[in-house]
Design a protein around this motif. Structure first.
Motif, PDB file in Angstrom:
ATOM      1  N   GLY A   1     -48.664 -37.074  -7.090  1.00 49.17           N
ATOM      2  CA  GLY A   1     -47.505 -37.247  -7.592  1.00 49.17           C
ATOM      3  C   GLY A   1     -47.506 -37.066  -8.895  1.00 49.17           C
ATOM      4  N   TRP A   2     -46.569 -36.181  -9.543  1.00 48.29           N
ATOM      5  CA  TRP A   2     -46.504 -35.932 -10.853  1.00 48.29           C
ATOM      6  C   TRP A   2     -44.970 -36.832 -11.422  1.00 48.29           C
ATOM      7  N   SER A   3     -44.998 -37.689 -12.313  1.00 47.12           N
ATOM      8  CA  SER A   3     -43.630 -38.350 -12.584  1.00 47.12           C
ATOM      9  C   SER A   3     -42.767 -39.019 -11.267  1.00 47.12           C
ATOM     10  N   MET A   4     -41.628 -38.560 -11.089  1.00 48.44           N
ATOM     11  CA  MET A   4     -40.800 -38.895 -10.042  1.00 48.44           C
ATOM     12  C   MET A   4     -41.613 -38.764  -8.918  1.00 48.44           C
ATOM     13  N   GLY A   5     -42.467 -37.421  -8.728  1.00 46.34           N
ATOM     14  CA  GLY A   5     -43.343 -37.233  -7.755  1.00 46.34           C
ATOM     15  C   GLY A   5     -44.335 -38.274  -7.399  1.00 46.34           C
ATOM     16  N   GLY A   6     -44.687 -39.501  -8.532  1.00 45.92           N
ATOM     17  CA  GLY A   6     -45.550 -40.299  -8.176  1.00 45.92           C
ATOM     18  C   GLY A   6     -44.541 -41.481  -7.290  1.00 45.92           C
ATOM     19  N   ALA A   7     -43.306 -41.485  -7.835  1.00 44.40           N
ATOM     20  CA  ALA A   7     -42.702 -42.541  -7.157  1.00 44.40           C
ATOM     21  C   ALA A   7     -42.492 -42.223  -5.647  1.00 44.40           C
ATOM     22  N   ILE A   8     -42.245 -41.002  -5.437  1.00 48.84           N
ATOM     23  CA  ILE A   8     -41.976 -40.392  -3.804  1.00 48.84           C
ATOM     24  C   ILE A   8     -43.517 -40.454  -3.241  1.00 48.84           C
ATOM     25  N   ALA A   9     -44.557 -40.230  -3.867  1.00 50.57           N
ATOM     26  CA  ALA A   9     -45.904 -40.326  -3.031  1.00 50.57           C
ATOM     27  C   ALA A   9     -45.820 -41.882  -2.784  1.00 50.57           C
ATOM     28  N   LEU A  10     -45.621 -43.001  -3.601  1.00 53.84           N
ATOM     29  CA  LEU A  10     -45.932 -44.057  -3.406  1.00 53.84           C
ATOM     30  C   LEU A  10     -45.073 -44.640  -2.099  1.00 53.84           C
ATOM     31  N   GLN A  11     -43.910 -43.972  -2.232  1.00 53.71           N
ATOM     32  CA  GLN A  11     -42.989 -44.507  -1.074  1.00 53.71           C
ATOM     33  C   GLN A  11     -43.678 -43.951   0.277  1.00 53.71           C
ATOM     34  N   VAL A  12     -43.962 -42.646   0.224  1.00 52.34           N
ATOM     35  CA  VAL A  12     -44.718 -42.275   1.524  1.00 52.34           C
ATOM     36  C   VAL A  12     -45.887 -43.256   1.959  1.00 52.34           C
ATOM     37  N   ALA A  13     -46.820 -43.547   1.069  1.00 54.22           N
ATOM     38  CA  ALA A  13     -47.794 -44.358   1.245  1.00 54.22           C
ATOM     39  C   ALA A  13     -47.419 -45.702   1.939  1.00 54.22           C
ATOM     40  N   VAL A  14     -46.227 -46.354   1.689  1.00 53.78           N
ATOM     41  CA  VAL A  14     -45.977 -47.614   2.237  1.00 53.78           C
ATOM     42  C   VAL A  14     -44.880 -47.309   3.539  1.00 53.78           C
ATOM     43  N   SER A  15     -44.255 -46.146   3.461  1.00 57.15           N
ATOM     44  CA  SER A  15     -43.436 -45.744   4.647  1.00 57.15           C
ATOM     45  C   SER A  15     -43.700 -44.850   5.726  1.00 57.15           C
TER      46      SER A  15
ATOM     47  N   ARG B   1     -49.351 -43.009   7.565  1.00 55.72           N
ATOM     48  CA  ARG B   1     -50.048 -43.297   6.571  1.00 55.72           C
ATOM     49  C   ARG B   1     -51.588 -43.717   6.514  1.00 55.72           C
ATOM     50  N   GLU B   2     -51.828 -43.745   7.983  1.00 56.86           N
ATOM     51  CA  GLU B   2     -53.420 -43.872   8.310  1.00 56.86           C
ATOM     52  C   GLU B   2     -54.077 -42.480   8.040  1.00 56.86           C
ATOM     53  N   ALA B   3     -53.483 -41.598   7.673  1.00 54.03           N
ATOM     54  CA  ALA B   3     -53.847 -40.016   7.277  1.00 54.03           C
ATOM     55  C   ALA B   3     -54.085 -40.222   5.963  1.00 54.03           C
ATOM     56  N   ILE B   4     -53.403 -40.867   5.141  1.00 52.94           N
ATOM     57  CA  ILE B   4     -53.518 -40.818   3.681  1.00 52.94           C
ATOM     58  C   ILE B   4     -54.851 -41.521   3.203  1.00 52.94           C
ATOM     59  N   ALA B   5     -55.687 -40.618   2.571  1.00 53.21           N
ATOM     60  CA  ALA B   5     -56.807 -41.178   2.235  1.00 53.21           C
ATOM     61  C   ALA B   5     -56.902 -41.811   0.685  1.00 53.21           C
ATOM     62  N   ALA B   6     -55.863 -41.219  -0.164  1.00 49.48           N
ATOM     63  CA  ALA B   6     -55.996 -41.511  -1.494  1.00 49.48           C
ATOM     64  C   ALA B   6     -54.799 -41.112  -2.205  1.00 49.48           C
ATOM     65  N   LEU B   7     -54.533 -41.516  -3.371  1.00 49.24           N
ATOM     66  CA  LEU B   7     -53.331 -41.126  -4.258  1.00 49.24           C
ATOM     67  C   LEU B   7     -53.784 -40.650  -5.487  1.00 49.24           C
ATOM     68  N   VAL B   8     -53.291 -39.654  -6.231  1.00 48.12           N
ATOM     69  CA  VAL B   8     -53.476 -39.180  -7.530  1.00 48.12           C
ATOM     70  C   VAL B   8     -52.230 -39.294  -8.294  1.00 48.12           C
ATOM     71  N   LEU B   9     -51.993 -40.030  -9.187  1.00 53.81           N
ATOM     72  CA  LEU B   9     -50.490 -40.068  -9.878  1.00 53.81           C
ATOM     73  C   LEU B   9     -50.814 -39.907 -11.386  1.00 53.81           C
ATOM     74  N   ASP B  10     -49.891 -38.633 -11.689  1.00 58.26           N
ATOM     75  CA  ASP B  10     -49.964 -38.347 -13.169  1.00 58.26           C
ATOM     76  C   ASP B  10     -48.735 -38.707 -13.830  1.00 58.26           C
ATOM     77  N   SER B  11     -48.794 -39.700 -14.896  1.00 63.41           N
ATOM     78  CA  SER B  11     -47.335 -39.966 -15.553  1.00 63.41           C
ATOM     79  C   SER B  11     -46.256 -40.396 -14.553  1.00 63.41           C
ATOM     80  N   PRO B  12     -46.664 -41.445 -13.610  1.00 61.53           N
ATOM     81  CA  PRO B  12     -45.702 -41.653 -12.439  1.00 61.53           C
ATOM     82  C   PRO B  12     -44.839 -42.789 -12.901  1.00 61.53           C
ATOM     83  N   VAL B  13     -43.835 -42.659 -12.158  1.00 63.06           N
ATOM     84  CA  VAL B  13     -42.737 -43.566 -11.856  1.00 63.06           C
ATOM     85  C   VAL B  13     -43.310 -44.645 -10.933  1.00 63.06           C
ATOM     86  N   VAL B  14     -43.772 -45.843 -11.354  1.00 62.03           N
ATOM     87  CA  VAL B  14     -44.224 -46.781 -10.445  1.00 62.03           C
ATOM     88  C   VAL B  14     -43.110 -48.058 -10.200  1.00 62.03           C
TER      89      VAL B  14
END
Length: 389
Positions: free
Chosen positions: A233-247, A251-264
């Motif tokens: 996820g890039w910027s707000m895409g990082g916020a979206i990716a993090l929401q996917v990871a917890v929602s 989620r069991e298929a999510i092996a990892a996250l890479v966040l560039d300049s993310p909104v945390v």
């Protein structure tokens, strides 16, 4: 008594007017947060030398950055690519043009400096195809970059999510890195980004609703041969990716996250941006409060009340269970790195965060392509996710 009534007659309308002005400012601020942003011109083209293939721009913290970038303009060209900084003075920057600009071309003065660099998938010279992801918002266009040959396809897919006010093109810089690692990449769109379907109100939910469209992309990947996914996820895409990871139910298929300049954490970001815009408390707090209540959120242009607590991934750090690589410049200038550092401190068991400086917002690839590429490559291999050695 007469003078008192006169004073009250003057004061009451003034108080009402002041209250109305504050309310207007609160709702206007809140509306800017959830309204999809259009590209904003942030520099001027001062001169173009078609013989030397150079361009002069206003000097800004972005335009003076070393590296390769892009410039949105109008006239003969909609987008030109920029190379090395050749000279800098107090007011202007002269850079090498990497797009051939012909003599007689019209290049308008107003321009927008960009870290995208690549605009279309064909510029990468990699196999790709357009696909549609069936999401709750409707069919969302995506670009699929498969690894080849097909019989050697990796079971790990990378799903890339762009940021606020941008489109999928923002993500293209990372595709060659993952392709070299033998990973299929899916670059997705989401509701209200100008490419995917528009929701009824057309407003951003800052990740609280957009994550469902990305979750649908995970489902697409799993149905087409993926066994696990890496979310980038890039910027707000990082916020979206993090929401996917917890929602996500996936989620069991999510092996990892890479966040560039993310909104945390959105509150950290919005307070910072308010200060940069000259807005002082309690206005930012009141604007976020307005977005947190359904009635006032709708008055602010939002379809949903924004639950900022749910979007605070530092507070929710214990819910994360996949390894995370955070790439964030400490000189970001738009999304401060404070919350990224806080998440790294809260979950040192999961988060890897190499140090980057100077690079500004989502321009780490542009500023330090070698260091950025090495950080992703080495970390991906360390997680056992690379399909090529």
């Amino acid at each position: 008594m007469k003078s008192l009534r006169h004073a009250v007659a003057i004061a009451v309308p003034a108080v009402i007017a002041a209250g109305a002005a504050v309310a207007f400012a609160v709702f206007a601020t809140a509306r800017r947060v959830v309204t999809p942003a259009e590209r904003r011109n942030d520099t001027h083209i001062l001169a173009v030398d078609t013989g030397a293939q150079t361009i002069e721009l206003d000097r800004t913290p972005d335009t003076e950055l070393p590296g390769r970038y892009g410039l949105f303009t109008t006239g003969t060209y909609g987008y030109v690519k920029l190379g090395a900084v050749l000279s800098v003075d107090a007011k202007k920057v002269r850079r090498k043009l990497l797009t051939q600009v012909e003599t007689g071309a019209r290049v308008d003065r107003d321009a927008a400096f960009s870290g995208w660099y690549y605009v279309t998938p064909s510029e990468l010279h990699l196999p790709w195809e357009s696909v549609l992801i069936g999401s709750p918002a409707g069919p969302c266009p995506a670009w699929l970059f498969p690894v080849a040959p097909a019989d050697a396809a990796s079971a790990t897919w990378v799903i890339q999510v762009h940021g606020r006010g941008t489109t999928r093109s923002e993500c293209l810089r990372a595709v060659p890195v993952f392709h070299a690692l033998g990973l299929t990449t899916l670059v997705v769109s989401y509701r209200n980004d100008g490419e995917a379907p528009r929701s009824r109100g057309g407003s951003y939910a800052l990740g609280a609703e957009e994550w469902r469209d990305v979750d649908a992309a995970i489902g697409y990947a799993l149905r087409h041969g993926a066994e696990r996914v890496v979310l980038m996820g890039w910027s707000m895409g990082g916020a979206i990716a993090l929401q996917v990871a917890v929602s996500s139910d996936n989620r069991e298929a999510i092996a990892a996250l890479v966040l560039d300049s993310p909104v945390v954490d959105w509150r950290t970001v919005l307070r910072f941006q308010a200060r940069e815009a000259g807005l002082r408390e309690p206005l930012p707090a009141m604007a976020m409060g307005a977005l947190g209540n359904l009635v006032t959120a709708r008055l602010s242009g939002s379809e949903h009340a924004i639950a900022f607590d749910r979007l605070d991934m530092v507070a929710r750090a214990s819910e994360l269970d996949a390894p995370i690589l955070i790439l964030h410049s400490d000189d970001d200038g738009f999304v401060p790195s404070d919350a990224s550092h806080a998440l790294a401190a809260a979950r040192p068991d999961l988060v890897t965060m190499p140090t980057f400086t100077v690079a500004r917002h989502t321009k780490l690839w542009n500023y330090d392509q070698t260091g950025w590429t090495a950080a992703i490559t080495d970390w991906t291999k360390a997680q056992g996710l690379s399909a090529s050695e």
